[in-house]
Design a protein around this motif. Structure first.
Motif, PDB file in Angstrom:
ATOM      1  N   LYS A  98       6.297  79.882  16.256  1.00 38.32           N
ATOM      2  CA  LYS A  98       4.926  79.634  16.714  1.00 38.32           C
ATOM      3  C   LYS A  98       4.919  78.784  17.992  1.00 38.32           C
ATOM      4  O   LYS A  98       5.763  77.922  18.191  1.00 38.32           O
ATOM      5  CB  LYS A  98       4.129  78.904  15.637  1.00 38.32           C
ATOM      6  N   GLY A 121       0.305  82.083  19.873  1.00 38.72           N
ATOM      7  CA  GLY A 121       1.120  83.273  19.646  1.00 38.72           C
ATOM      8  C   GLY A 121       2.463  82.967  19.008  1.00 38.72           C
ATOM      9  O   GLY A 121       2.699  81.867  18.495  1.00 38.72           O
ATOM     10  N   GLU A 122       3.348  83.962  19.055  1.00 36.08           N
ATOM     11  CA  GLU A 122       4.681  83.862  18.493  1.00 36.08           C
ATOM     12  C   GLU A 122       5.697  84.386  19.499  1.00 36.08           C
ATOM     13  O   GLU A 122       5.348  85.095  20.455  1.00 36.08           O
ATOM     14  CB  GLU A 122       4.780  84.689  17.199  1.00 36.08           C
ATOM     15  N   ASP A 187       2.994  88.510  30.164  1.00 39.85           N
ATOM     16  CA  ASP A 187       4.189  88.508  29.316  1.00 39.85           C
ATOM     17  C   ASP A 187       5.454  88.537  30.175  1.00 39.85           C
ATOM     18  O   ASP A 187       6.373  87.720  30.003  1.00 39.85           O
ATOM     19  CB  ASP A 187       4.132  89.718  28.378  1.00 39.85           C
ATOM     20  N   GLY A 209       5.250  87.963  20.975  1.00 42.89           N
ATOM     21  CA  GLY A 209       4.545  88.832  20.039  1.00 42.89           C
ATOM     22  C   GLY A 209       3.257  88.197  19.558  1.00 42.89           C
ATOM     23  O   GLY A 209       3.201  87.008  19.251  1.00 42.89           O
ATOM     24  N   ASN A 210       2.190  89.016  19.507  1.00 39.25           N
ATOM     25  CA  ASN A 210       0.907  88.580  18.958  1.00 39.25           C
ATOM     26  C   ASN A 210       0.393  87.296  19.611  1.00 39.25           C
ATOM     27  O   ASN A 210      -0.057  86.378  18.932  1.00 39.25           O
ATOM     28  CB  ASN A 210       1.020  88.369  17.445  1.00 39.25           C
ATOM     29  N   PHE A 211       0.471  87.222  20.928  1.00 35.28           N
ATOM     30  CA  PHE A 211      -0.082  86.049  21.592  1.00 35.28           C
ATOM     31  C   PHE A 211      -1.400  86.424  22.260  1.00 35.28           C
ATOM     32  O   PHE A 211      -1.623  87.564  22.664  1.00 35.28           O
ATOM     33  CB  PHE A 211       0.904  85.456  22.600  1.00 35.28           C
ATOM     34  N   ASP A 212      -2.279  85.444  22.334  1.00 36.26           N
ATOM     35  CA  ASP A 212      -3.614  85.687  22.876  1.00 36.26           C
ATOM     36  C   ASP A 212      -4.036  84.489  23.713  1.00 36.26           C
ATOM     37  O   ASP A 212      -3.847  83.338  23.306  1.00 36.26           O
ATOM     38  CB  ASP A 212      -4.614  85.915  21.731  1.00 36.26           C
TER      39      ASP A 212
END
Length: 366
Positions: A98, A121-122, A187, A209-212
Motif C-alpha cells: 500500500k 493505490g498499491e 504510471d 496496481g489499482n491506484f487512483d
C-alpha cells in the motif's frame, strides 16, 4: 559429527513472505546447514561487506564450501563458529504493498482554482540485487523490521508521484478534472523516476496496481459547479441572461414545493438586484418619464399640479401648494391650520383650497 548434532538454519514459516529476514544470531556454528528455499538468497555479511552468497539449496557453513567465510572464523570459540550476519532475501515479486496520501495543493490552470490532490493505490516490489539491498540499506532502515523496507519504498514512491503529477498538472499537460484518462502516462513516468532511485539499492517496482488520483470532495464539487456555470454563461450569451434563467428556475422549483409567496418575493428582490446591476453596466432600459431638463406639463400624470391633486381627491394648500386630502384641518406639507370658509353666495362651508362653491357654484372668495 553426527547428523543429528548439526544445526539447521532456515527462514521460519511465519516469515516466509518477508522481503528480508535477518537470522537473530551473529555467531554461526561451523558445519551448520543453511536451507535456502526457492525464491530466496542467503548472504553472510561482515562489516558491511558480503562475504558469501548462497543460492536455493542446502549449504554447509564451512570455509571449504564457502571460501569467503575463512576470514570470519571466531578464534574465541576455538574455531567452531563464524562471526557474521546472515540475511535471507526474497527474490520473488511482492505485490499488494500500500501507498498513498496527500500530493500537493495545485493551481488548476483552467479554472484558476487551488485544489488538493490525493493518491491511493498499491504496487509490486522485487529485489534485483540482494547484495546491493543489504549493503545499501544497512544504517538507512531497520532491516530487522519486516515492514521497514516496504515503508521506505512507499514513501519514495509517493514523493516521486508528488513531483511528477505536480509538474504535469501545473504545466497544463494533464487536466485536474478527468485526470483518470492520463493514468497510463502517469504510471510510466512515476515508475521511471522511482526506479532510478531504487536501482542503487537493488530494488525495483515492477508495476503499479489499482491506484487512483483524486481531489478532496469539497474541491470536486467546487470545480464541477464552476465548469457548469462557465459553460451555461457561454450558451446564454452572458452572465445576466444566465443569472435571470437561474432565478426563474429556482423560483419555479420553490413554488412547486409550496414556497409560494416567499419564493415569489425573493425572486422579485433578486430581479430588482439584477436591474440595479444592469443599470451599473449600462444595460438596463431607460426609466419612463419626460426627457432630462423638461418639466412635466401641469396636470399631467406623475406631476404635482392642482389638477392631479384634485383628481386624487385632494386639494392644494394655499401656502405651500402641497396636495392634501380634502377635509383636512391641517396641511401635511407646512402644518398650517386650514380655517373653514363660507360661500359668499349661499353661506355653505367651503373645503380647503376650493375655488367654487359646491352648493351654488359661486366663485370662492380667495
Amino acid at each position: 559429527m553426527a547428523w543429528f548434532e548439526r544445526e539447521f538454519i532456515a527462514v521460519p514459516p511465519s516469515h516466509k513472505n518477508q522481503l528480508v529476514h535477518k537470522w537473530p544470531d551473529v555467531n554461526i556454528r561451523r558445519f551448520s546447514r543453511v536451507i535456502v528455499d526457492a525464491g530466496e538468497i542467503a548472504l553472510f555479511v561482515h562489516t558491511g561487506q558480503v562475504a558469501a552468497v548462497m543460492t536455493p539449496g542446502r549449504h554447509q557453513v564451512d570455509a571449504t564450501e564457502l571460501p569467503g567465510l575463512g576470514a570470519l572464523l571466531d578464534k574465541l570459540s576455538g574455531g567452531n563458529a563464524y562471526r557474521a550476519e546472515l540475511y535471507f532475501v526474497g527474490t520473488k515479486e511482492f505485490p499488494g504493498n500500500k501507498f498513498g496520501g496527500r500530493l500537493d495543493d495545485i493551481l488548476d490552470p483552467r479554472s484558476e482554482q487551488i485544489v488538493t490532490l490525493r493518491v491511493f493505490g498499491e504496487y509490486a516490489l522485487a529485489v534485483r540485487d540482494p547484495a546491493a539491498l543489504i549493503t545499501g540499506l544497512t544504517g538507512t532502515v531497520d532491516l530487522t523490521d519486516p515492514g521497514s523496507v516496504i515503508s521506505w519504498c512507499s514513501d519514495l514512491l509517493l514523493r516521486s508521484m508528488r513531483i511528477t503529477v505536480a509538474a504535469g498538472t501545473t504545466g497544463g499537460r494533464w487536466p485536474i478534472l478527468g485526470l483518470a484518462a492520463y493514468l497510463p502516462e502517469i504510471d510510466t513516468e512515476v515508475l521511471s523516476a522511482t526506479n532510478q532511485q531504487l536501482r542503487r539499492y537493488g530494488l525495483l517496482i515492477t508495476r503499479l496496481g489499482n491506484f487512483d488520483i483524486n481531489l478532496a470532495p469539497e474541491d470536486t464539487d467546487r470545480l464541477k459547479r464552476l465548469a457548469k456555470d462557465v459553460r451555461y454563461i457561454q450558451l446564454a450569451g452572458g452572465f445576466q441572461p444566465y443569472a435571470a434563467g437561474e432565478l426563474a428556475l429556482g423560483a419555479g422549483q420553490g413554488m412547486a414545493l409550496g414556497g409560494g409567496s416567499a419564493v415569489a418575493g425573493g425572486f422579485l428582490g433578486a430581479g430588482l438586484g439584477l436591474s440595479a446591476a444592469g443599470q451599473q453596466l449600462g444595460t438596463a432600459p431607460p426609466a419612463s418619464g419626460p426627457p432630462p431638463g423638461h418639466a412635466p406639463a401641469r396636470g399631467a400624470a406623475g406631476s404635482n399640479g392642482p389638477l392631479a391633486a384634485e383628481d386624487a381627491g385632494q386639494v392644494e394648500c394655499a401656502q405651500c401648494q402641497v396636495g392634501i386630502p380634502a377635509g383636512s384641518s391641517f396641511c401635511t406639507g407646512c402644518g398650517r391650520r386650514l380655517a373653514a370658509r363660507l360661500c359668499t353666495g349661499c353661506g355653505a362651508t367651503l373645503g380647503p383650497g376650493a375655488r367654487f362653491c359646491g352648493a351654488c357654484g359661486s366663485p370662492a372668495d380667495t
